[in-house]
Motif scaffolding. Structure first.
Motif, PDB file in Angstrom:
ATOM      1  N   HIS A 201      12.096  -1.345  -0.558  1.00 42.55           N
ATOM      2  CA  HIS A 201      11.937  -2.427   0.433  1.00 42.55           C
ATOM      3  C   HIS A 201      11.727  -1.890   1.841  1.00 42.55           C
TER       4      HIS A 201
ATOM      5  N   GLU B  52       9.515   0.387   4.858  1.00 45.10           N
ATOM      6  CA  GLU B  52       8.342   1.083   5.386  1.00 45.10           C
ATOM      7  C   GLU B  52       8.756   2.517   5.684  1.00 45.10           C
TER       8      GLU B  52
ATOM      9  N   TYR C 263       2.455   4.066  -2.161  1.00 42.62           N
ATOM     10  CA  TYR C 263       3.740   3.385  -2.132  1.00 42.62           C
ATOM     11  C   TYR C 263       4.543   3.837  -3.344  1.00 42.62           C
TER      12      TYR C 263
ATOM     13  N   SER D  26       8.436  -8.374  -4.148  1.00 39.47           N
ATOM     14  CA  SER D  26       8.726  -8.004  -2.761  1.00 39.47           C
ATOM     15  C   SER D  26       8.178  -6.621  -2.428  1.00 39.47           C
TER      16      SER D  26
ATOM     17  N   GLU E  11       4.391  -7.112  -2.002  1.00 42.74           N
ATOM     18  CA  GLU E  11       4.126  -7.841  -0.751  1.00 42.74           C
ATOM     19  C   GLU E  11       4.239  -6.917   0.456  1.00 42.74           C
ATOM     20  N   LEU E  12       5.254  -6.060   0.474  1.00 40.89           N
ATOM     21  CA  LEU E  12       5.395  -5.135   1.601  1.00 40.89           C
ATOM     22  C   LEU E  12       4.241  -4.150   1.632  1.00 40.89           C
TER      23      LEU E  12
ATOM     24  N   VAL F  39       1.170  -4.580   0.499  1.00 44.09           N
ATOM     25  CA  VAL F  39      -0.019  -5.312   0.946  1.00 44.09           C
ATOM     26  C   VAL F  39       0.040  -5.546   2.460  1.00 44.09           C
ATOM     27  N   GLU F  40       1.199  -5.900   2.958  1.00 38.81           N
ATOM     28  CA  GLU F  40       1.376  -6.096   4.402  1.00 38.81           C
ATOM     29  C   GLU F  40       1.046  -4.810   5.169  1.00 38.81           C
ATOM     30  N   LEU F  41       1.528  -3.687   4.662  1.00 38.84           N
ATOM     31  CA  LEU F  41       1.283  -2.405   5.337  1.00 38.84           C
ATOM     32  C   LEU F  41      -0.190  -2.001   5.238  1.00 38.84           C
TER      33      LEU F  41
ATOM     34  N   ASN G  96      -2.693  -4.014   5.085  1.00 34.98           N
ATOM     35  CA  ASN G  96      -3.425  -4.897   5.989  1.00 34.98           C
ATOM     36  C   ASN G  96      -3.240  -4.527   7.463  1.00 34.98           C
ATOM     37  N   GLU G  97      -2.130  -3.852   7.787  1.00 34.65           N
ATOM     38  CA  GLU G  97      -1.916  -3.374   9.162  1.00 34.65           C
ATOM     39  C   GLU G  97      -2.889  -2.250   9.526  1.00 34.65           C
TER      40      GLU G  97
ATOM     41  N   THR H 168      -6.485  -7.667  -5.390  1.00 27.46           N
ATOM     42  CA  THR H 168      -6.337  -7.952  -3.956  1.00 27.46           C
ATOM     43  C   THR H 168      -7.353  -7.188  -3.124  1.00 27.46           C
TER      44      THR H 168
END
Length: 167
Positions: free
Chosen positions: A38, A40, A62, A72, A75-76, A78-80, A82-83, A125
């Motif tokens: 969970h 970064e 990852y 979860s 999702e984390l 994918v969030e990273l 996308n950053e 994705t």
């Protein structure tokens, strides 16, 4: 064969100057751990910044943990991803086979389903990006032989660490 560095918070003594020396010595790209479980990776923003400044291509990986809510973790990641829209490729680190709490190995079929779900989700994705598996043959041979049925359709980065072999 390209030379690619694997960087994470475990290489927290890396400096931009050292990375520049690696590049000058023939390093072609860097793969950076985006996170695990969970969290970064603490060095992710720094390593991405240096790669950009030095003109080094970079990918993200990852480290997923079976037994921790898969949704979860994805999702984390994918969030990273996308950053950092300039990330060149995305890797699933397949190493973990044990329950983090009990130390007991998960059944092969459960591990296969866990890692395949991650691969399928990331491929769907990011259809225009390279999504690959970052693992070692001994992991698949020992813990997840069913993985050969789907992982061979993706790029494979073989991480045969010398610590696992008697020399």
């Amino acid at each position: 064969m390209p030379i690619i560095l694997d960087l994470s918070n475990y290489q927290n003594t890396m400096t931009k100057e050292r990375l520049a020396l690696f590049k000058a010595s023939g390093v072609d790209a860097v793969i950076i751990r985006a996170g695990c479980a969970h969290f970064e990776d603490a060095m992710l923003p720094t390593f991405v910044k240096w790669c950009r400044e030095l003109g080094l291509s970079f990918g993200l990986y990852y480290y997923f943990y079976p037994g921790i809510l898969l949704t979860s973790q994805i999702e984390l990641f994918v969030e990273l991803i996308n950053e950092y829209p300039d990330v060149k490729n995305i890797w699933i680190d397949v190493e973990e086979s044990l329950n983090d709490t009990t130390g007991i190995a998960y059944p092969s079929i459960a591990l296969n389903a866990f890692y395949k779900k991650i691969a399928d989700t990331l491929v769907a994705t990011y259809p225009n990006r390279i999504v690959g598996v970052y693992s070692a043959q001994w992991v698949m041979d020992t813990f997840i032989p069913q993985m050969y049925l789907w992982a061979n359709k993706l790029p494979f980065w073989c991480a045969n660490y010398v610590k696992y072999y008697s020399w």
